[in-house]
Write an enzyme that holds these catalytic residues in place. Structure first.
Site, short mmCIF file in Angstrom:
data_model
loop_
_atom_site.label_atom_id
_atom_site.label_comp_id
_atom_site.label_asym_id
_atom_site.label_seq_id
_atom_site.Cartn_x
_atom_site.Cartn_y
_atom_site.Cartn_z
N GLU A 67 0.51 -9.53 -0.76
CA GLU A 67 -0.89 -9.97 -0.60
C GLU A 67 -1.61 -10.06 -1.96
O GLU A 67 -2.43 -10.94 -2.17
CB GLU A 67 -1.63 -9.01 0.34
N ALA A 95 0.85 -1.19 0.00
CA ALA A 95 0.00 0.00 0.00
C ALA A 95 0.89 1.24 0.00
O ALA A 95 2.01 1.23 0.54
CB ALA A 95 -0.89 -0.02 1.23
N GLU A 106 4.40 -5.00 7.72
CA GLU A 106 3.44 -4.16 8.44
C GLU A 106 3.71 -4.12 9.94
O GLU A 106 3.47 -3.11 10.60
CB GLU A 106 2.00 -4.64 8.20
N GLY A 128 1.05 -5.19 0.92
CA GLY A 128 -0.06 -5.37 -0.02
C GLY A 128 0.37 -5.96 -1.36
O GLY A 128 -0.44 -6.56 -2.06
N1 CAA Z 1 4.50 3.41 -0.47
C1 CAA Z 1 4.86 4.58 -1.00
N2 CAA Z 1 6.10 4.80 -1.50
C2 CAA Z 1 6.97 3.79 -1.48
C3 CAA Z 1 6.64 2.52 -0.96
C4 CAA Z 1 5.32 2.35 -0.43
N3 CAA Z 1 4.89 1.19 0.07
N4 CAA Z 1 7.73 1.72 -1.05
C5 CAA Z 1 8.69 2.45 -1.65
N5 CAA Z 1 8.23 3.69 -1.90
C6 CAA Z 1 8.96 4.81 -2.52
C7 CAA Z 1 10.01 5.37 -1.57
O1 CAA Z 1 9.42 6.26 -0.62
C8 CAA Z 1 10.93 6.07 -2.54
O2 CAA Z 1 10.33 7.28 -2.92
P1 CAA Z 1 11.21 8.65 -2.97
O3 CAA Z 1 12.21 8.39 -4.07
O4 CAA Z 1 10.21 9.69 -3.29
O5 CAA Z 1 11.85 8.78 -1.63
C9 CAA Z 1 10.90 5.15 -3.76
O6 CAA Z 1 9.72 4.36 -3.61
C10 CAA Z 1 12.08 4.21 -3.82
O7 CAA Z 1 12.16 3.53 -2.56
P2 CAA Z 1 13.52 3.38 -1.74
O8 CAA Z 1 14.38 4.60 -1.93
O9 CAA Z 1 13.18 3.01 -0.33
O10 CAA Z 1 14.20 2.18 -2.53
P3 CAA Z 1 15.06 0.98 -1.94
O11 CAA Z 1 15.50 0.19 -3.13
O12 CAA Z 1 16.10 1.47 -1.00
O13 CAA Z 1 14.01 0.10 -1.07
C11 CAA Z 1 11.96 -1.07 -0.63
C12 CAA Z 1 12.90 -0.50 -1.69
C13 CAA Z 1 12.61 -2.23 0.09
C14 CAA Z 1 10.72 -1.54 -1.37
C15 CAA Z 1 11.61 0.03 0.40
O14 CAA Z 1 11.18 1.18 -0.30
C16 CAA Z 1 10.53 -0.34 1.37
O15 CAA Z 1 10.80 -1.01 2.34
N6 CAA Z 1 9.26 0.09 1.11
C17 CAA Z 1 8.17 -0.04 2.03
C18 CAA Z 1 7.61 -1.45 2.01
C19 CAA Z 1 6.50 -1.58 3.02
O16 CAA Z 1 6.62 -1.31 4.18
N7 CAA Z 1 5.31 -2.07 2.53
C20 CAA Z 1 4.14 -2.22 3.32
C21 CAA Z 1 3.20 -1.09 3.08
S1 CAA Z 1 1.81 -1.11 4.17
C22 CAA Z 1 0.74 -2.23 3.48
O17 CAA Z 1 0.96 -2.78 2.41
C23 CAA Z 1 -0.51 -2.46 4.27
C24 CAA Z 1 -1.45 -3.48 3.71
O18 CAA Z 1 -1.37 -4.64 3.97
C25 CAA Z 1 -2.56 -3.05 2.91
#
Ligand code: CAA
Length: 260
Positions: free
Chosen positions: A114, A66, A134, A111
């Site tokens: 998922e 998400a 999460e 997500g």
């Molecule tokens: N939402 C919004 N933006 C996201 C994102 C997310 N889930 N994941 C990555 N991005 C964005 C980052 O903020 C970044 O944006 P900016 O360049 O504007 O800063 C861009 O994507 C690139 O990300 P990173 O610089 O972090 O890239 P990385 O290669 O170092 O890491 C990653 C990649 C491992 C995917 C890391 O971004 C990460 O851990 N993301 C979050 C993953 C997460 O926590 N997902 C769960 C979301 S909650 C959910 O899904 C709830 C549900 O069940 C419904």
């Protein structure tokens, strides 16, 4: 149809959808989920389309879950609406009566993982990884992860992933029966095509009945589930697909199924 967050293409019997927000790791926002429902409308309505293939744009991500930036400021009620949109979308995908393949080409987190679990099958590139982070955000998987993952891999491994939030490799996901096959990056497309061709050659009527038997049956007692299986099989027996399948066998030729 012009999409802002998806690339959608129809090739023969296969509808392919690419999550297209590579700068945000293909994260799921409201707009993307709404567009995804339009794709499901097309998938559901068009009898010529037999399979949905879902992947992520770019080299790095299938989908990072998400959109955290969209979630930050939500009230509880807004969050409920956002979660329920994702849940309804994924459940619709799962129960639409036609199969789907998640082609996991990079990270599949939250997500995103998922979404892949709501698909019928998962094909992973060897560079893919899977996780439910999460628990590190003070939330829980809200798009069915607490329910689908234990049903696919078993409670023990699911709790390990849910409680630690750690990421596992494609190979480990394969060992845990979460993904059906792992392919090298340069053979991924061929692998997907082979699976797609095999599935699209089979009877759409059989596939619809199998999907219902497996999904609905998993919530029933064994006796009720077996009764459901009998009824669905009897229903399939009255189809043109069944007549064609039997005729083709007896005439020693390949069947051509119409899905009727
Ligand atoms: N939402 C919004 N933006 C996201 C994102 C997310 N889930 N994941 C990555 N991005 C964005 C980052 O903020 C970044 O944006 P900016 O360049 O504007 O800063 C861009 O994507 C690139 O990300 P990173 O610089 O972090 O890239 P990385 O290669 O170092 O890491 C990653 C990649 C491992 C995917 C890391 O971004 C990460 O851990 N993301 C979050 C993953 C997460 O926590 N997902 C769960 C979301 S909650 C959910 O899904 C709830 C549900 O069940 C419904």
């Amino acid at each position: 149809m012009n999409y802002s967050y998806l690339i959608v293409q129809e090739e023969g019997s296969v509808l392919s959808v690419v999550l297209n927000r590579p700068k945000a790791m293909n994260a799921l926002n409201n707009g993307l989920l709404s567009e995804f429902n339009l794709v499901l409308d097309q998938f559901e309505r068009d009898p010529g389309i037999r399979l949905l293939v879902i992947t992520g744009e770019g080299e790095k991500a299938f989908c990072a879950g998400a959109d955290i930036k969209e979630l930050v400021e939500l009230s509880a009620l807004e969050m409920k609406a956002f979660l329920s949109l994702g849940q309804r979308t994924f459940r619709r995908l799962e129960t639409i009566g036609k199969p789907s393949i998640a082609v996991v080409n990079g990270v599949a987190l939250g997500g995103g993982f998922e979404l892949s679990l709501a698909c019928s099958l998962r094909i992973a590139s060897e560079t893919a990884s899977f996780g439910l982070p999460e628990v590190r955000l003070g939330m829980i998987p809200g798009y069915g992860g607490t329910q689908r993952l234990p049903r696919i891999t078993g409670k023990g491994k699911a709790l390990e992933l849910l409680l630690t939030g750690k990421r596992i490799s494609a190979e480990e996901a394969y060992q845990e029966r979460i993904v059906n096959v792992v392919a090298a990056r340069d053979t991924l497309q061929t692998e997907v095509e082979q699976w797609s061709e095999t599935i699209c050659r089979n009877s759409p009527v059989s596939i619809r009945m199998i999907m219902e038997a497996v999904d609905v049956g998993s919530h029933l007692s064994m006796d009720n589930a077996l009764a459901l299986e009998t009824n669905l099989d009897a229903l399939a027996a009255d189809s043109n697909d069944k007549r064609e399948g039997f005729a083709a066998f007896l005439e020693k030729r390949n069947p051509i199924f119409e899905g009727k």
